[in-house]
Design a protein around this motif. Structure first.
Motif, short mmCIF file in Angstrom:
data_model
loop_
_atom_site.label_atom_id
_atom_site.label_comp_id
_atom_site.label_asym_id
_atom_site.label_seq_id
_atom_site.Cartn_x
_atom_site.Cartn_y
_atom_site.Cartn_z
N THR A 39 72.83 -4.35 7.65
CA THR A 39 71.43 -4.17 7.27
C THR A 39 71.13 -4.96 6.00
OG1 THR A 39 71.41 -1.95 8.24
CG2 THR A 39 69.67 -2.47 6.66
N PHE A 40 70.05 -5.74 6.05
CA PHE A 40 69.58 -6.52 4.91
C PHE A 40 68.19 -6.02 4.54
CE2 PHE A 40 72.48 -9.28 7.20
CZ PHE A 40 73.28 -9.81 6.19
N GLY A 41 67.95 -5.81 3.25
CA GLY A 41 66.65 -5.34 2.78
C GLY A 41 66.29 -6.03 1.47
N HIS A 42 65.10 -5.70 0.95
CA HIS A 42 64.67 -6.28 -0.32
C HIS A 42 63.65 -5.36 -0.99
CE1 HIS A 42 60.48 -7.68 0.29
NE2 HIS A 42 60.83 -7.57 1.56
N VAL A 43 63.47 -5.57 -2.30
CA VAL A 43 62.50 -4.80 -3.08
C VAL A 43 61.57 -5.70 -3.88
CG1 VAL A 43 63.93 -2.71 -3.22
CG2 VAL A 43 64.14 -4.49 -4.98
N GLY A 44 61.52 -6.99 -3.50
CA GLY A 44 60.63 -7.93 -4.18
C GLY A 44 61.28 -8.70 -5.32
N LYS A 45 62.52 -8.41 -5.63
CA LYS A 45 63.26 -9.13 -6.67
C LYS A 45 64.01 -10.29 -6.03
CE LYS A 45 62.38 -6.37 -10.17
NZ LYS A 45 61.79 -6.84 -11.40
N PRO A 46 64.64 -11.19 -6.83
CA PRO A 46 65.29 -12.37 -6.24
C PRO A 46 66.68 -12.08 -5.67
CG PRO A 46 65.41 -12.50 -8.61
CD PRO A 46 64.58 -11.28 -8.29
N PHE A 47 66.77 -11.03 -4.87
CA PHE A 47 68.01 -10.70 -4.17
C PHE A 47 67.69 -9.96 -2.89
CE2 PHE A 47 67.29 -7.23 -7.19
CZ PHE A 47 67.34 -6.12 -6.35
N VAL A 48 68.65 -9.99 -1.98
CA VAL A 48 68.58 -9.26 -0.72
C VAL A 48 69.78 -8.33 -0.69
CG1 VAL A 48 68.79 -9.50 1.79
CG2 VAL A 48 67.31 -11.04 0.52
N SER A 49 69.54 -7.05 -0.42
CA SER A 49 70.65 -6.09 -0.33
C SER A 49 71.34 -6.21 1.02
CB SER A 49 70.14 -4.67 -0.55
OG SER A 49 69.22 -4.32 0.48
N MET A 50 72.61 -5.84 1.04
CA MET A 50 73.41 -5.94 2.27
C MET A 50 74.30 -4.71 2.36
SD MET A 50 76.06 -8.97 3.27
CE MET A 50 77.65 -8.30 2.84
N ILE A 51 74.25 -4.03 3.50
CA ILE A 51 75.14 -2.89 3.76
C ILE A 51 75.76 -3.12 5.13
CG2 ILE A 51 75.32 -0.40 4.11
CD1 ILE A 51 72.82 -0.14 2.31
N GLN A 52 77.09 -3.05 5.18
CA GLN A 52 77.82 -3.30 6.42
C GLN A 52 78.72 -2.11 6.72
OE1 GLN A 52 81.33 -3.85 6.72
NE2 GLN A 52 81.58 -5.33 8.33
N ARG A 53 78.74 -1.73 8.01
CA ARG A 53 79.62 -0.65 8.47
C ARG A 53 80.21 -1.06 9.81
NH1 ARG A 53 75.03 2.10 6.59
NH2 ARG A 53 75.46 3.47 4.83
N THR A 54 81.51 -0.81 9.98
CA THR A 54 82.15 -1.08 11.26
C THR A 54 82.87 0.17 11.76
OG1 THR A 54 84.19 -1.90 10.24
CG2 THR A 54 82.50 -3.53 10.78
N ARG A 55 83.01 0.21 13.09
CA ARG A 55 83.73 1.31 13.75
C ARG A 55 84.66 0.72 14.81
NH1 ARG A 55 82.06 6.43 13.08
NH2 ARG A 55 80.19 6.74 11.85
N ASN A 56 85.71 1.44 15.10
CA ASN A 56 86.62 1.06 16.17
C ASN A 56 85.83 1.09 17.47
OD1 ASN A 56 88.51 1.69 18.45
ND2 ASN A 56 90.03 1.40 16.81
N ALA A 57 85.87 0.00 18.25
CA ALA A 57 85.08 -0.09 19.48
C ALA A 57 85.55 0.89 20.55
CB ALA A 57 85.12 -1.52 20.03
N VAL A 58 86.81 1.31 20.49
CA VAL A 58 87.36 2.23 21.50
C VAL A 58 87.15 3.68 21.10
CG1 VAL A 58 89.46 2.94 22.71
CG2 VAL A 58 89.05 0.51 22.24
N THR A 59 87.52 4.03 19.87
CA THR A 59 87.50 5.44 19.45
C THR A 59 86.23 5.85 18.71
OG1 THR A 59 88.51 5.00 17.30
CG2 THR A 59 90.01 5.37 19.19
#
Length: 167
Positions: A39-59
């Motif tokens: 997920t990428f977001g912003h608040v109007g400042k000169p940066f973009v936030s980034m949050i990443q999450r992964t899960r095991n595809a099987v379990t």
């Protein structure tokens, strides 16, 4: 929502939540498949936030997460500051460029920080590319990561995910 900072305009195609799957490998672990949400977001400042999450595809078990900021510093240059709950932090420098149907970002670590209990990571390379902007099928984000870690001094390919933008 705040207006996108002018420095971040080249990063605009990233904004939103992307989901998909990928594969990973490294000499010290078994190959694996995962699902990812980025997920990428912003608040109007000169940066973009980034949050990443992964899960095991099987379990479905959680695998990894990280959070940080892409800072647009002008002339296509960007900086990534990122933290992982495993005790690894990264400062990466790179470039963003527009392609025919999307964008490409290349980042390489300038500094990797480790907590006392973190696994050894000495260097990281990341690439994010978006293709298919404006296509009827929707864009695809490809996220790839190389790392030098746990006794392997050279950058080795570790992860490749393909994600679709969610509505």
């Amino acid at each position: 929502m705040a207006e996108l900072h002018p420095n971040c305009v080249p990063l605009a195609p990233l904004l939103g939540t992307w989901q998909g799957g990928g594969t990973g490998q490294y000499p010290t672990i078994d190959d694996f498949s995962y699902t990812e949400e980025l997920t990428f977001g912003h608040v109007g400042k000169p940066f973009v936030s980034m949050i990443q999450r992964t899960r095991n595809a099987v379990t479905g078990e959680p695998l990894h997460s990280e959070a940080g900021y892409l800072r647009a510093v002008g002339d296509g240059r960007i900086e990534l500051s990122l933290a992982q709950p495993s005790g690894v932090t990264e400062i990466c420098l790179g470039m963003v460029r527009t392609t025919a149907d999307g964008l490409a970002i290349e980042l390489e670590s300038e500094h990797v920080g480790l907590s006392p209990t973190a696994k050894e990571v000495t260097s990281v390379r990341r690439e994010l590319s978006i293709a298919g902007l404006g296509s009827g099928e929707g864009p695809t984000l490809v996220s790839e990561l190389w790392m030098a870690a746990v006794g392997h001094g050279e950058l080795l390919h570790h992860l490749r995910g393909e994600l679709a933008l969610q509505d």
